[in-house]
Scaffold this motif. Structure first.
Motif, mmCIF file in Angstrom:
data_model
loop_
_atom_site.group_PDB
_atom_site.id
_atom_site.type_symbol
_atom_site.label_atom_id
_atom_site.label_comp_id
_atom_site.label_asym_id
_atom_site.label_seq_id
_atom_site.Cartn_x
_atom_site.Cartn_y
_atom_site.Cartn_z
ATOM 1 N N UNK A 1 44.636 44.173 58.576
ATOM 2 C CA UNK A 1 44.159 43.444 57.398
ATOM 3 C C UNK A 1 43.223 44.290 56.552
ATOM 4 N N UNK A 2 43.327 44.088 55.258
ATOM 5 C CA UNK A 2 42.397 44.722 54.311
ATOM 6 C C UNK A 2 41.726 43.653 53.447
ATOM 7 N N UNK A 3 41.765 42.413 53.921
ATOM 8 C CA UNK A 3 41.164 41.288 53.196
ATOM 9 C C UNK A 3 40.228 40.525 54.129
ATOM 10 N N UNK A 4 39.196 39.940 53.542
ATOM 11 C CA UNK A 4 38.371 39.006 54.296
ATOM 12 C C UNK A 4 39.120 37.684 54.399
ATOM 13 N N UNK A 5 38.606 36.788 55.202
ATOM 14 C CA UNK A 5 39.295 35.519 55.420
ATOM 15 C C UNK A 5 39.422 34.717 54.129
ATOM 16 N N UNK A 6 38.402 34.773 53.281
ATOM 17 C CA UNK A 6 38.394 33.979 52.056
ATOM 18 C C UNK A 6 39.475 34.425 51.085
ATOM 19 N N UNK A 7 39.745 35.724 51.031
ATOM 20 C CA UNK A 7 40.700 36.255 50.052
ATOM 21 C C UNK A 7 42.023 36.679 50.682
ATOM 22 N N UNK A 8 42.265 36.238 51.880
ATOM 23 C CA UNK A 8 43.537 36.584 52.530
ATOM 24 C C UNK A 8 44.707 35.967 51.767
ATOM 25 N N UNK A 9 45.733 36.757 51.411
ATOM 26 C CA UNK A 9 46.894 36.203 50.684
ATOM 27 C C UNK A 9 47.761 35.296 51.552
ATOM 28 N N UNK A 10 47.534 35.290 52.858
ATOM 29 C CA UNK A 10 48.351 34.482 53.768
ATOM 30 C C UNK A 10 47.720 33.138 54.094
ATOM 31 N N UNK A 11 46.616 32.788 53.425
ATOM 32 C CA UNK A 11 45.948 31.551 53.783
ATOM 33 C C UNK A 11 46.563 30.322 53.123
ATOM 34 N N UNK A 12 47.422 30.517 52.125
ATOM 35 C CA UNK A 12 48.072 29.397 51.446
ATOM 36 C C UNK A 12 49.252 28.919 52.296
#
Length: 255
Positions: A112-123
């Protein structure tokens, strides 16, 4: 900030994962995607002598191979992206907000290169397979029998009844009450086609709704026989003789 020891540990994990993915892709020949046609992966020359069910199975397996190959390819890209961030010194920081990514998250998702808030897979996607929109028993949204529209529509049910009238795999013995003829084994064979009420098949008017004309046919004869047998003038109730507007009340009566 991550220490050099932590960066080395994550680099080692990512390199091991990369080698593992590349080995799997090479071992299964990219899930058979390097072959020009699905027949090459099964050893078949053509579909000519294959059963349709076997072809369906092969199509499903081919689709599954496509999905698995795409999944592994995306995973390999994420690994290479994470390794590049280690080399340029940005590993462990979110590429959107620049905040540090918790070590616990990196341990769970080293790529991962994203924090949890900005993860593209959270939607969470609520999109359903396209097939569910058209394969609804028995006719789904293409059945207009319950439509509020007063006009008649030739819908999917009518299309199926028209095709089934020419023959199906069912026989009279397949019914609880055996039918007398093979023409009566389709769905609702007694249903009127092109009209609703029986009298609509032998009564017509001109383009202005006038000049009511009765066209004698077998349907008309049966309609008259049923009325005579019941001793009534219409199927929706008896009428006084010579009544022109039987269900239209006089203006004075309504008042």
């Amino acid at each position: 900030m991550l220490s050099q020891q932590q960066l080395d540990a994550f680099r080692s994990i990512l390199l091991d994962e990369k080698a593992d993915v590349e080995k799997r892709l090479k071992g299964n020949d990219q899930f058979g995607m390097n072959k020009g046609h699905a027949h090459e992966s099964t050893g078949e020359l053509s579909s000519y002598d294959n059963h349709p069910a076997d072809e369906g199975t092969e199509l499903f397996e081919r689709g599954k191979d496509l999905a698995l190959n795409e999944h592994e390819g995306n995973h390999l890209k994420n690994i290479e992206k994470a390794l590049n961030t280690i080399e340029n010194g940005t590993y462990g920081t979110c590429e959107v907000c620049g905040e540090e990514i918790p070590v616990e998250r990196l341990e769970a998702l080293p790529t991962t290169t994203y924090c949890k808030k900005h993860s593209p897979d959270q939607v969470i996607s609520y999109q359903r397979p396209l097939e569910e929109g058209v394969l609804m028993p028995p006719y789904g949204k293409f059945d207009f029998d319950d439509s509020n529209d007063e006009g008649l529509s030739f819908d999917a049910e009518d299309a199926w009844q028209e095709v089934a009238s020419w023959g199906t795999s069912e026989t009279p013995s397949d019914f609880i009450e055996p039918q007398k003829h093979y023409n009566d084994v389709n769905i609702e064979p007694e249903e009127n086609v092109g009209y609703v009420e029986d009298y609509e098949n032998f009564v017509g008017v001109d383009m202005y709704g006038k000049n009511i004309t009765v066209y004698p046919n077998r349907q008309h004869e049966k309609y008259e026989e049923d009325l005579n047998e019941e001793g009534i003038m219409t199927t929706f109730g008896d009428l006084p003789p010579f009544e022109k507007d039987p269900y239209v009340e006089e203006e004075t009566d309504r008042r």
